[in-house]
Scaffold this active site. Sequence first.
Site, PDB file in Angstrom:
ATOM      1  N   ARG A   1      11.366   0.128  -0.333  1.00 32.50           N
ATOM      2  CA  ARG A   1      10.907   1.302   0.413  1.00 32.50           C
ATOM      3  C   ARG A   1      11.782   2.519   0.152  1.00 32.50           C
ATOM      4  O   ARG A   1      12.998   2.404  -0.032  1.00 32.50           O
ATOM      5  CB  ARG A   1      10.868   0.989   1.913  1.00 32.50           C
ATOM      6  CG  ARG A   1       9.870  -0.111   2.261  1.00 32.50           C
ATOM      7  CD  ARG A   1       9.891  -0.453   3.748  1.00 32.50           C
ATOM      8  NE  ARG A   1       8.895  -1.478   4.050  1.00 32.50           N
ATOM      9  CZ  ARG A   1       9.119  -2.777   3.967  1.00 32.50           C
ATOM     10  NH1 ARG A   1      10.319  -3.211   3.605  1.00 32.50           N
ATOM     11  NH2 ARG A   1       8.161  -3.636   4.249  1.00 32.50           N
TER      12      ARG A   1
ATOM     13  N   GLU B   1      -1.242  -4.703  -7.627  1.00 34.93           N
ATOM     14  CA  GLU B   1      -2.224  -4.826  -6.549  1.00 34.93           C
ATOM     15  C   GLU B   1      -3.416  -3.908  -6.770  1.00 34.93           C
ATOM     16  O   GLU B   1      -3.309  -2.845  -7.388  1.00 34.93           O
ATOM     17  CB  GLU B   1      -1.579  -4.542  -5.191  1.00 34.93           C
ATOM     18  CG  GLU B   1      -1.024  -3.148  -5.020  1.00 34.93           C
ATOM     19  CD  GLU B   1      -0.254  -2.978  -3.707  1.00 34.93           C
ATOM     20  OE1 GLU B   1       0.353  -3.970  -3.230  1.00 34.93           O
ATOM     21  OE2 GLU B   1      -0.256  -1.857  -3.169  1.00 34.93           O
TER      22      GLU B   1
ATOM     23  N   HIS C   1       3.960   4.677  -3.888  1.00 34.18           N
ATOM     24  CA  HIS C   1       2.675   4.903  -3.235  1.00 34.18           C
ATOM     25  C   HIS C   1       2.817   4.687  -1.734  1.00 34.18           C
ATOM     26  O   HIS C   1       3.782   4.082  -1.253  1.00 34.18           O
ATOM     27  CB  HIS C   1       1.603   3.959  -3.795  1.00 34.18           C
ATOM     28  CG  HIS C   1       1.899   2.505  -3.585  1.00 34.18           C
ATOM     29  ND1 HIS C   1       2.855   1.822  -4.327  1.00 34.18           N
ATOM     30  CD2 HIS C   1       1.400   1.588  -2.717  1.00 34.18           C
ATOM     31  CE1 HIS C   1       2.912   0.570  -3.950  1.00 34.18           C
ATOM     32  NE2 HIS C   1       2.034   0.387  -2.949  1.00 34.18           N
TER      33      HIS C   1
ATOM     34  N   HIS D   1       6.674  -1.589  -5.934  1.00 33.78           N
ATOM     35  CA  HIS D   1       6.832  -3.017  -6.136  1.00 33.78           C
ATOM     36  C   HIS D   1       7.485  -3.271  -7.486  1.00 33.78           C
ATOM     37  O   HIS D   1       7.274  -2.523  -8.451  1.00 33.78           O
ATOM     38  CB  HIS D   1       5.478  -3.721  -6.067  1.00 33.78           C
ATOM     39  CG  HIS D   1       4.713  -3.400  -4.824  1.00 33.78           C
ATOM     40  ND1 HIS D   1       5.222  -3.617  -3.565  1.00 33.78           N
ATOM     41  CD2 HIS D   1       3.478  -2.865  -4.636  1.00 33.78           C
ATOM     42  CE1 HIS D   1       4.339  -3.233  -2.661  1.00 33.78           C
ATOM     43  NE2 HIS D   1       3.280  -2.773  -3.288  1.00 33.78           N
TER      44      HIS D   1
ATOM     45  N   GLN E   1       6.602   3.392  -0.840  1.00 30.57           N
ATOM     46  CA  GLN E   1       7.155   2.161  -1.404  1.00 30.57           C
ATOM     47  C   GLN E   1       6.746   1.973  -2.852  1.00 30.57           C
ATOM     48  O   GLN E   1       5.856   2.660  -3.356  1.00 30.57           O
ATOM     49  CB  GLN E   1       6.659   0.970  -0.589  1.00 30.57           C
ATOM     50  CG  GLN E   1       5.136   0.845  -0.560  1.00 30.57           C
ATOM     51  CD  GLN E   1       4.645  -0.255   0.362  1.00 30.57           C
ATOM     52  OE1 GLN E   1       4.196  -1.302  -0.109  1.00 30.57           O
ATOM     53  NE2 GLN E   1       4.728  -0.022   1.674  1.00 30.57           N
TER      54      GLN E   1
END
Length: 577
Positions: A287, A143, A268, A108, A106
């Site tokens: 995804r 993140e 990642h 972001h 996936q």
Amino acid sequence: MTDMEATLPCAAFLENPVQQYAWGRTEGIAPFIEIPPLNGLPAGEVWMGSHHRAPSKAIFDKGAVPLDELVRAAPEHWLGSKAARHYGDLPFLFKVLAAGAPLSLQLHPDAKAAKQGFAKEEAAGIPLLAPDRSFKDPNHKPELAVALTPFKALAGFRPLEHIAQFLGPELCRALSWNSIARTEDLRLFMRRLFEARGAGFMPLENMLESRAQTLAASTASEEREAGLLALDLKARYPGDPGQFAPFIFNILSLEPGEGLFVPAGVIHAYLTGSILEIMACSDNVIRAGLTIKHIDIELLCDILDPDAKPLVVEPYITHAEGVEHAVWNTPADEFRLERLDLDSSANFAYAPEGPEILLCTQGKAHIQAGSAFDLKARSSLFVAGSCEQVAVKGPATVWRAIGPAPKAADAAGNSLTIWVDGDSLPRDLRPLLVKRVLSPRKYGEVLVNVHFVAARALSGVPAHCMTLVEPGEGAADRCIESLAQPGDIVITRDIPFAERLLAKNIHVINDRGNVFTRDSIAERRSIRDVMAELRAVGIAQSSPKGSQRTSAETKRFADALERTIVKAARLKKAAAR
């Protein structure tokens, strides 16, 4: 307003929702945070935060209140003025995550793509929980994962030549790898590979299995690891192009305490192990594979940033009076993660810089935050951003999820900041500037701060005056230019950068003690250009790298910096009148 809301306590224990997934590992979460008895799928994540999909509950004597409702009722109190003004909600989401099997491959979105994608899906009337929905909120999702146990992940593209080596000649021909000449071409490669499904993918899958078996038998550990992982993914996800991931993406191994920062646009997949994860408050996931959930290859390739890199983050650790204080700094504005290891003699006191969630993973911490709280192992506490002081006593291990991340540019009032490109500053000048960090001085009424910006942690530089940026040419300059205010001071030898700063009324000095002005910068640029031409034809030599400067040169820089500070402080004071 209820009686409970009127009292506005400084802190509250949390009850946190559990997310159950097929890839989860309950026994990997239970040692670190409380979870109730579960039926069905194993625990994959425990969320601590106010995200509308699954907010934590703040526990009071009169009942439990969802954290998102609590914050909306009194944002200035619970978030503090800064977070309330800039975000209006808790700016981060804090998780305990345990992977017993690989998560989906996936990425972001960045802030712009998240906002546009969310608006587009809202306008199209796609229900928020629809399985084919990609954007659950309008936020980006940088993140940080910090390992609690040995942890493995796939993250970021391998160098092009390494991808070709892992694929081998047969797969390179089948996938037209020879057409991939630069990183930007990886978008085309990803689209070509991941759109292959069904019968069209079977020949590639057979070739992958053969190549993976060859690599698995290799004596080279990196090749063997990639081959074994590819075979494992093939067994778990037959017919899924995500099987190729170990050949294409870096396989990273983290030991407890090591961090992995994943910026927007980086593909990642977390593989195995337990982590603490902190991110901007978002659940947006696009995804590519290794999942039965919704996949959107077209959207993924649009958002994919082939040049973006994951960043392995080592904690900056200090020791004082029974406390080991570890800080993981990242380029993200929304959060920072810290860990306090306290012995029985420790009393760690601080003024919160914003809202916090404290998680105790070992021992029992005695917290004073308006009232007294005994924070036992595996429990969490929400601390209001307006709380004046928090004191933590051990023995215990306590994690601090803090938001938003403190920045030197946030200093209000009569102050100025010296901005330092830590990657280019000569190492022997660093102690001179760190001394100013440890003993801040006022020039008249003007407080002078020092802040370093670099792509890696710098030895001897305290974490609170350090911003980490992603590696890459000009990254530190761009960060400094976005944060520096008129009247600040920047230390740089980059002439074009200095010109831009001077145009914004920012003082500029280089590491040799030369002070740039609008009158002198044009001459400096001409000298630079002439010297570059002379070096190109072999008439002049480049300055030797790594040579130790003399004490006289160091003094010249220190004296010039002092004069620049005095001038900047005087002008700052005059402007404030």
